[in-house]
Motif scaffolding. Structure first.
Motif, PDB file in Angstrom:
ATOM      1  N   THR A   1       0.920  -0.965   0.061  1.00 39.75           N
ATOM      2  CA  THR A   1       0.020   0.126  -0.041  1.00 39.75           C
ATOM      3  C   THR A   1       0.886   1.171   0.079  1.00 39.75           C
ATOM      4  N   VAL A   2       0.933   1.704  -1.235  1.00 46.75           N
ATOM      5  CA  VAL A   2       1.826   3.050  -1.359  1.00 46.75           C
ATOM      6  C   VAL A   2       1.246   4.178  -1.343  1.00 46.75           C
ATOM      7  N   PHE A   3       1.864   5.246  -0.445  1.00 48.34           N
ATOM      8  CA  PHE A   3       1.372   6.681  -0.617  1.00 48.34           C
ATOM      9  C   PHE A   3       2.012   7.618  -1.433  1.00 48.34           C
ATOM     10  N   ALA A   4       1.429   8.216  -2.359  1.00 51.03           N
ATOM     11  CA  ALA A   4       2.440   9.160  -3.284  1.00 51.03           C
ATOM     12  C   ALA A   4       1.677  10.261  -3.573  1.00 51.03           C
ATOM     13  N   ARG A   5       2.469  11.361  -4.043  1.00 52.24           N
ATOM     14  CA  ARG A   5       1.926  12.671  -4.347  1.00 52.24           C
ATOM     15  C   ARG A   5       1.475  12.859  -5.958  1.00 52.24           C
ATOM     16  N   THR A   6       0.240  13.046  -5.679  1.00 61.73           N
ATOM     17  CA  THR A   6      -0.273  13.327  -7.121  1.00 61.73           C
ATOM     18  C   THR A   6      -0.641  14.737  -7.426  1.00 61.73           C
ATOM     19  N   THR A   7      -0.588  15.384  -6.518  1.00 66.17           N
ATOM     20  CA  THR A   7      -0.969  17.077  -6.656  1.00 66.17           C
ATOM     21  C   THR A   7       0.299  17.690  -5.677  1.00 66.17           C
ATOM     22  N   PRO A   8       1.392  18.226  -6.823  1.00 61.86           N
ATOM     23  CA  PRO A   8       2.602  19.072  -5.953  1.00 61.86           C
ATOM     24  C   PRO A   8       1.944  20.012  -5.341  1.00 61.86           C
ATOM     25  N   GLY A   9       2.377  20.459  -4.083  1.00 62.72           N
ATOM     26  CA  GLY A   9       2.301  21.558  -3.367  1.00 62.72           C
ATOM     27  C   GLY A   9       0.960  21.796  -2.745  1.00 62.72           C
ATOM     28  N   ALA A  10       0.338  20.622  -2.580  1.00 63.82           N
ATOM     29  CA  ALA A  10      -1.058  20.345  -2.006  1.00 63.82           C
ATOM     30  C   ALA A  10      -1.161  19.875  -0.295  1.00 63.82           C
ATOM     31  N   GLY A  11       0.291  19.638  -0.015  1.00 69.48           N
ATOM     32  CA  GLY A  11       0.119  18.893   1.317  1.00 69.48           C
ATOM     33  C   GLY A  11      -0.548  17.636   1.224  1.00 69.48           C
ATOM     34  N   ALA A  12      -1.125  17.410   2.451  1.00 72.88           N
ATOM     35  CA  ALA A  12      -1.970  16.232   2.648  1.00 72.88           C
ATOM     36  C   ALA A  12      -3.054  16.203   1.762  1.00 72.88           C
ATOM     37  N   ARG A  13      -3.413  17.254   0.975  1.00 75.86           N
ATOM     38  CA  ARG A  13      -4.745  17.153   0.272  1.00 75.86           C
ATOM     39  C   ARG A  13      -4.255  16.306  -1.094  1.00 75.86           C
ATOM     40  N   GLY A  14      -2.889  16.188  -1.434  1.00 75.86           N
ATOM     41  CA  GLY A  14      -2.415  15.911  -2.775  1.00 75.86           C
ATOM     42  C   GLY A  14      -1.799  14.657  -2.749  1.00 75.86           C
ATOM     43  N   VAL A  15      -2.159  13.812  -1.783  1.00 76.34           N
ATOM     44  CA  VAL A  15      -1.516  12.262  -1.989  1.00 76.34           C
ATOM     45  C   VAL A  15      -2.572  11.279  -2.173  1.00 76.34           C
ATOM     46  N   THR A  16      -2.128  10.205  -2.856  1.00 75.02           N
ATOM     47  CA  THR A  16      -3.028   9.111  -3.267  1.00 75.02           C
ATOM     48  C   THR A  16      -2.506   7.856  -2.897  1.00 75.02           C
ATOM     49  N   ALA A  17      -3.303   6.995  -2.563  1.00 76.04           N
ATOM     50  CA  ALA A  17      -3.205   5.602  -2.147  1.00 76.04           C
ATOM     51  C   ALA A  17      -3.374   4.633  -3.344  1.00 76.04           C
ATOM     52  N   PHE A  18      -2.070   3.854  -3.517  1.00 75.58           N
ATOM     53  CA  PHE A  18      -2.150   2.877  -4.563  1.00 75.58           C
ATOM     54  C   PHE A  18      -1.854   1.664  -3.928  1.00 75.58           C
ATOM     55  N   LEU A  19      -2.130   0.316  -4.322  1.00 70.29           N
ATOM     56  CA  LEU A  19      -2.109  -0.894  -4.501  1.00 70.29           C
ATOM     57  C   LEU A  19      -0.925  -1.211  -5.423  1.00 70.29           C
ATOM     58  N   VAL A  20       0.286  -1.509  -5.004  1.00 71.31           N
ATOM     59  CA  VAL A  20       1.204  -1.648  -6.051  1.00 71.31           C
ATOM     60  C   VAL A  20       1.764  -3.150  -5.675  1.00 71.31           C
ATOM     61  N   PRO A  21       1.457  -4.335  -6.731  1.00 70.77           N
ATOM     62  CA  PRO A  21       2.236  -5.422  -6.471  1.00 70.77           C
ATOM     63  C   PRO A  21       3.410  -5.450  -6.509  1.00 70.77           C
ATOM     64  N   ALA A  22       4.179  -6.271  -5.829  1.00 74.83           N
ATOM     65  CA  ALA A  22       5.923  -6.322  -5.915  1.00 74.83           C
ATOM     66  C   ALA A  22       6.438  -6.416  -7.121  1.00 74.83           C
ATOM     67  N   ASP A  23       5.819  -7.154  -8.078  1.00 75.61           N
ATOM     68  CA  ASP A  23       6.351  -7.600  -9.385  1.00 75.61           C
ATOM     69  C   ASP A  23       6.200  -6.176 -10.607  1.00 75.61           C
ATOM     70  N   ARG A  24       5.904  -5.156 -10.228  1.00 77.85           N
ATOM     71  CA  ARG A  24       5.563  -4.098 -10.930  1.00 77.85           C
ATOM     72  C   ARG A  24       7.041  -3.638 -11.479  1.00 77.85           C
ATOM     73  N   PRO A  25       7.195  -3.689 -12.748  1.00 79.43           N
ATOM     74  CA  PRO A  25       8.553  -3.214 -13.432  1.00 79.43           C
ATOM     75  C   PRO A  25       9.013  -1.857 -12.899  1.00 79.43           C
ATOM     76  N   GLY A  26      10.065  -1.737 -12.489  1.00 80.85           N
ATOM     77  CA  GLY A  26      10.801  -0.136 -11.965  1.00 80.85           C
ATOM     78  C   GLY A  26      10.762  -0.332 -10.517  1.00 80.85           C
ATOM     79  N   LEU A  27       9.824  -1.491  -9.697  1.00 78.90           N
ATOM     80  CA  LEU A  27       9.901  -1.435  -8.523  1.00 78.90           C
ATOM     81  C   LEU A  27      11.150  -2.453  -7.720  1.00 78.90           C
ATOM     82  N   THR A  28      12.021  -1.881  -7.239  1.00 80.01           N
ATOM     83  CA  THR A  28      13.185  -2.707  -6.586  1.00 80.01           C
ATOM     84  C   THR A  28      13.331  -2.530  -5.155  1.00 80.01           C
ATOM     85  N   GLY A  29      14.118  -2.906  -4.284  1.00 78.74           N
ATOM     86  CA  GLY A  29      13.889  -2.853  -2.792  1.00 78.74           C
ATOM     87  C   GLY A  29      15.430  -3.436  -2.219  1.00 78.74           C
TER      88      GLY A  29
END
Length: 387
Positions: free
Chosen positions: A169-197
């Motif tokens: 469950t990933v929280f990312a900024r979708t609206t720059p400069g909007a503080g708490a109001r510009g964050v979106t929650a995404f469900l991201v499977p671990a096998d998505r391309p570009g995701l490493t850890g």
């Protein structure tokens, strides 16, 4: 009947959980590799039906589970709690398709969940997130990219179960400069391309790591809740889980207290038992006092959550703050009264001493909890003055 007393069925269930944790879960925990997800342990939790209860029971049940498991096996407690923390946003805000895909697997212990909120520059300050979700797609009729697809860029840090979870469950900024109001929650499977850890070597024995997002694709089908409303998803999840962090702390404190009672009642010193010394007896009394007070605050907050009380956020913050600080005190005193033996690798108190420190930081450090409490108190004052 005193406030927050347990029903006989609840008391019996807690005793059963302690026994199960000691007999079935602790052996699996001892075979696990520190810093890595213990999948056999997670699977056994699933066979016992405990993760499924995360989605069918309330905050009181969650706290009873966490306290009971923590008393006998902190690793099992943490594995269960992390499943709940990572999957609760899917349960509470997911689409039917998201819920069908992931919740049964979390319930049966075949999928590992993670809650990815913290960042290197935004730990307890959740509104300061910088992981960016940039629009990815053709321009609409107004010449602006349609917000149906995004690419995630940035880093998450200190994420429990990373990088070995099956979804985040990933929280990312979708609206720059909007503080708490510009964050979106995404469900991201671990096998998505570009995701490493990568894993981090931490004091706590459970897995914690970093995640790097390099143009990770997500779509509207991956959104949990609504775009730009993800901060509510995060705070709603924390309102539920913060009291249960307090329950985890109470379980550890009770284990340390019971070990200390047994030790001081048997240990010969200065011509008698340690418990005969007033200095020792008074410390044990203080340990018991703080443990019970913490338990009552946890149950009060959990009951408030289940009852839909207006002051849940304040009560949740109070419970986490008081219980984690109390547990730190109790475990430290237990180590002191046991002496050098408590510092030996493998001793219960050596284990608890390492475990008890982190809860004062994660899901909002103690200082953040004080800020939440104060903010809520002044808001209530303002409401009263407006009447």
């Amino acid at each position: 009947m005193p406030a927050f007393a347990l029903e006989p069925a609840q008391t019996a269930w807690c005793a059963e959980l302690r026994a199960v944790a000691e007999q079935r879960l602790r052996p699996l925990a001892e075979k696990g590799e520190p810093g890595h997800v213990n999948r056999p342990l997670v699977a056994e939790l699933g066979r016992l039906g405990l993760p499924a209860r995360l989605f069918t029971s309330g905050a009181v049940d969650l706290c009873l589970m966490r306290e009971s498991l923590a008393y006998a096996c902190t690793e099992a407690e943490t594995a269960l709690a992390l499943q709940g923390l990572g999957a609760h946003p899917v349960h509470a805000h997911g689409t039917p398709a998201q819920r069908r895909r992931w919740l049964p697997r979390v319930a049966d212990g075949t999928a590992v969940a993670a809650f990815a909120l913290s960042e290197p520059g935004a730990g307890s300050d959740a509104a300061a997130l910088s992981l960016s979700a940039r629009p990815d797609g053709p321009a609409g009729s107004n010449g602006v990219a349609e917000h149906r697809r995004w690419r995630l860029y940035g880093e998450k840090c200190w994420i429990s179960n990373a990088p070995e979870a099956d979804f985040y469950t990933v929280f990312a900024r979708t609206t720059p400069g909007a503080g708490a109001r510009g964050v979106t929650a995404f469900l991201v499977p671990a096998d998505r391309p570009g995701l490493t850890g990568s894993a981090l070597d931490m004091l706590s024995p459970h897995p914690i790591g970093t995640l790097t997002f390099d143009a990770v694709p997500v779509t509207a089908d991956d959104v949990l809740g609504e775009p730009d409303r993800g901060f509510r998803v995060a705070m709603g999840t924390l309102d539920l889980f913060r009291p249960s962090v307090g329950a985890f702390a109470v379980g550890m404190a009770q284990a340390a207290l019971d070990a200390t009672l047994d030790h001081t009642a048997r240990r010969d010193a200065f011509g008698g038992r340690l418990s005969d010394l007033q200095a020792v007896a008074h410390q044990v009394a203080e340990m018991a006092l703080r443990t019970e007070a913490a338990r009552l605050m946890v149950h009060a907050a959990a009951s408030a959550y289940d009852g839909g009380a207006a002051d849940v956020r304040k009560r949740a913050a109070m419970a986490k703050l008081f219980a984690t600080e109390a547990a730190q005190y109790v475990v430290d005193r237990a180590v002191q009264l046991h002496g050098a033996r408590a510092l030996q690798r493998g001793h219960l108190l050596e284990h608890l001493y390492r475990e008890v420190r982190a809860p004062r930081i994660y899901e909002g450090a103690s200082e953040v909890q004080r800020g939440i409490v104060a903010k809520q108190l002044y808001a209530e004052l303002g409401d009263l003055e407006a009447i």
